[in-house]
Structures are given as C-alpha cells and as structure tokens.
Design an enzyme around this catalytic site. Sequence first.
Site, PDB file in Angstrom:
ATOM      1  N   GLU A 175       0.717  -3.687   6.256  1.00 34.56           N
ATOM      2  CA  GLU A 175       1.576  -4.798   5.871  1.00 34.56           C
ATOM      3  C   GLU A 175       0.917  -6.062   6.396  1.00 34.56           C
ATOM      4  OE1 GLU A 175       5.680  -3.956   6.883  1.00 34.56           O
ATOM      5  OE2 GLU A 175       5.317  -1.819   6.872  1.00 34.56           O
ATOM      6  N   LYS A 217      -0.224  -9.226   1.400  1.00 37.74           N
ATOM      7  CA  LYS A 217      -0.976  -8.062   1.876  1.00 37.74           C
ATOM      8  C   LYS A 217      -2.361  -8.006   1.249  1.00 37.74           C
ATOM      9  CE  LYS A 217       3.395  -5.511   2.082  1.00 37.74           C
ATOM     10  NZ  LYS A 217       4.175  -4.396   1.514  1.00 37.74           N
ATOM     11  N   HIS A 219     -14.640   9.483   2.138  1.00 38.69           N
ATOM     12  CA  HIS A 219     -13.742   8.615   1.381  1.00 38.69           C
ATOM     13  C   HIS A 219     -14.180   7.157   1.381  1.00 38.69           C
ATOM     14  CE1 HIS A 219     -11.030  12.082   2.513  1.00 38.69           C
ATOM     15  NE2 HIS A 219     -10.933  12.061   1.196  1.00 38.69           N
ATOM     16  N   ARG A 244      -6.303   7.882   0.123  1.00 37.79           N
ATOM     17  CA  ARG A 244      -5.397   8.163  -0.999  1.00 37.79           C
ATOM     18  C   ARG A 244      -5.738   7.373  -2.263  1.00 37.79           C
ATOM     19  NH1 ARG A 244       0.685   8.047   1.170  1.00 37.79           N
ATOM     20  NH2 ARG A 244       1.115   8.816  -0.913  1.00 37.79           N
ATOM     21  N   ARG A 279      12.840   4.201   0.111  1.00 35.27           N
ATOM     22  CA  ARG A 279      12.026   4.310   1.324  1.00 35.27           C
ATOM     23  C   ARG A 279      12.897   4.702   2.508  1.00 35.27           C
ATOM     24  NH1 ARG A 279       7.680   0.956   0.172  1.00 35.27           N
ATOM     25  NH2 ARG A 279       6.590   2.165   1.753  1.00 35.27           N
TER      26      ARG A 279
END
Length: 321
Positions: free
Chosen positions: A3, A58, A129, A148, A297
């Site tokens: 964030e 962000k 990654h 991800r 959430r």
Amino acid sequence: MPELPEVETVVRDLRPAVVGRRVVAVRHGAKRLRRPWDPAWNDAVAGRQVGGIRRRGKWIVVELQTPPPNPLPRGGRGDRTNHPVLVPPPPAGEGVRGWGLFPNPRLVVHLGMTGQLTAAPAADPEPDHLHLTFALSGGTELRFRDVRRFGSATLYPDEAAVEAGFGDLGPEPFGLDTGYFRNALAGTARNLKAVLLDQSIVAGVGNIYADEACSLAGLHPGRRADALTRAEADRLRESVEAVLTAAIAGRGSTIRDYVGGSGLRGEFQLAHRVYGRTGEPCGTCATAIECVRLAGRSSHYCPACQPDSPRRARKAQRSPG
DNA sequence: TCGGCCCTGGGG
DNA sequence: CCCCAGGGCCGA
C-alpha cells in the site's frame, strides 16, 4: 502487498540507488504480468538516464530522459571535435524511431500483491520469479520480481500519457481537503471499508491501513459512509493521514513478501492495532479483536472501541472507555 | 455496486 | 484437500 507506505519506502530506497544512472540493458522474462511488457520498449529505454523516481498512490513512476552529452575535457577547442562522443546513440535500425516515440519515457510500476522492485548489485544471484531487469551504469540492477504476477510494468511516452493512464485516481491522502472528504463520504451509501479502498476517492489506502485508520478513528469499518457526522468524517481523514505517516516511518508492513527497495523488510506490522490480530486483546480495552468480511476483504476491528451503529458510537463518545 | 477472476504459495 | 493472502479490472 504494498500500500502507500510500502510503495513510498520502495521509492525512497531506490532514489539514491538509481537516479543519475544510465540504462545499459533491459532483460525481460517470458511470463506475462497483468500488462505484458512490450519488447519494443527495450529499445526506448536502453541508453536513457534515470532522471527521478516518485510515487503516486500505489504506483511507482521512474522518470527517464535522454542523457546529456558527456562534459568535454578542458583545454583547447581542438578537443571539442576530437573527443569521442560517449553517449550511446539510439539503438540501430528502428531505434531512432523508438526514442522519438518516447521523448520522455516513464516506467510505471504497480507491485500488485507480491511485487518487489529492488536495486541490487549485478553480481547478486538472480532470484526466482524475476520478470524485468534494468542493468544500470555502475553495476547496479533495478529488478522487478513478482510471484503472483498481479503487478505490472508499463512504459509511457511522456507525463501526459502517465496522467491519462492514471485515469480517475483520487487525490493523495496527505493534506486532503476536509470538505472534499466529507462530501465523498456523504455521497455514498457504501461502508467505510469500501470507501477507503476506493482509489478514486483517496489514492494509496489498502486493506491493512483501511482497518488501521478505522481503528484509530474509533469507527466500525462497516458503518455507512453517509451516516457519519462531520466530526467522525474529519476524524477518519486525520486517522488515515496519521496511520500512513506512522507506517512510512516504520518502513511499511511486511506480512509475507514485502521488501523495500534495498531488500529490507518493513517493521510496521509490529505496530498494527487490529490488522491480523483476530482474537487478540485490543490494546486499549482488551476486548478480543474481531474479523468480518467487508467489501470482499478481511476486516479487523475492536467491537468495543469501534461501535457498529451511529447510536452506540454517540454513546461511546459521551463516555469513553 | 458487487462478485469473480487473474496467479502462486503457505498454512490448517 | 481446502482456504487464505498488502490489488485492480471487468462484466453482470
């Protein structure tokens, strides 16, 4: 993961490590991110210089520029013509067109949930990654890693294109206008959690700091935004600013993957009042922290300090504790 | 305005 | 095996 406080920490860490350096080479992996990296962007980036790096919400913006000519050696004018030009020309072939189409390139990065943007010595072993590597002059590499792949890295030709790309991104949460925030809350029947997560209202707040801000303000995250009093709305605005400021000072929160621009983990998770503390005693009143689902959430709060109805909120206001 | 989806990995 | 995770986008 990241964030506003985490992204701000990344930017502050990276600034001294990358600004002023030239991009020597670009390498990209095969797996696609949210927005795939266009290989044509390699030529637009290679040879440019990092002019600055900043945060918006962000998002991370790396400002690239055409490097100035190398300073000519002192002495006779003869040197002026004899001295070799060390600034690399635009890449051959379509390269000239590539530079021309990107007069002031802006690399815009979003870290998604697990993204990491770090500066590391080129000699450091490559992590898994790893999706993008910018080899910089001086042996530093700017690396974008994302397990991800919810993150993205996009090249825009200039500032105007960046602004357009940000669309209806809301204002930064610092020094936010009181009237603007009151009106934003008054104009929607959604709950506080949903409003705080809405990047078009305020940019930069995510799941952790929405919960922490509600906790600091003594407001239940499920409260209807348009049911808040002006005093409550102002308290929430101040709490958002306060918790983000404190979190930046703590270099952000590392729950699992987050690291700053130099690879260091954050510390602010140790100071969380409610996030991730389900069942633990509230630091103020020792009531067990609860967790419910809001706006899709996990939402953490103290049922005693953050009453779920305006009526109970007024009551708590009159007799705190 | 909300749920589903995009991904991978860790924990129960 | 299941569910969960600092986010955002897109379509019902």
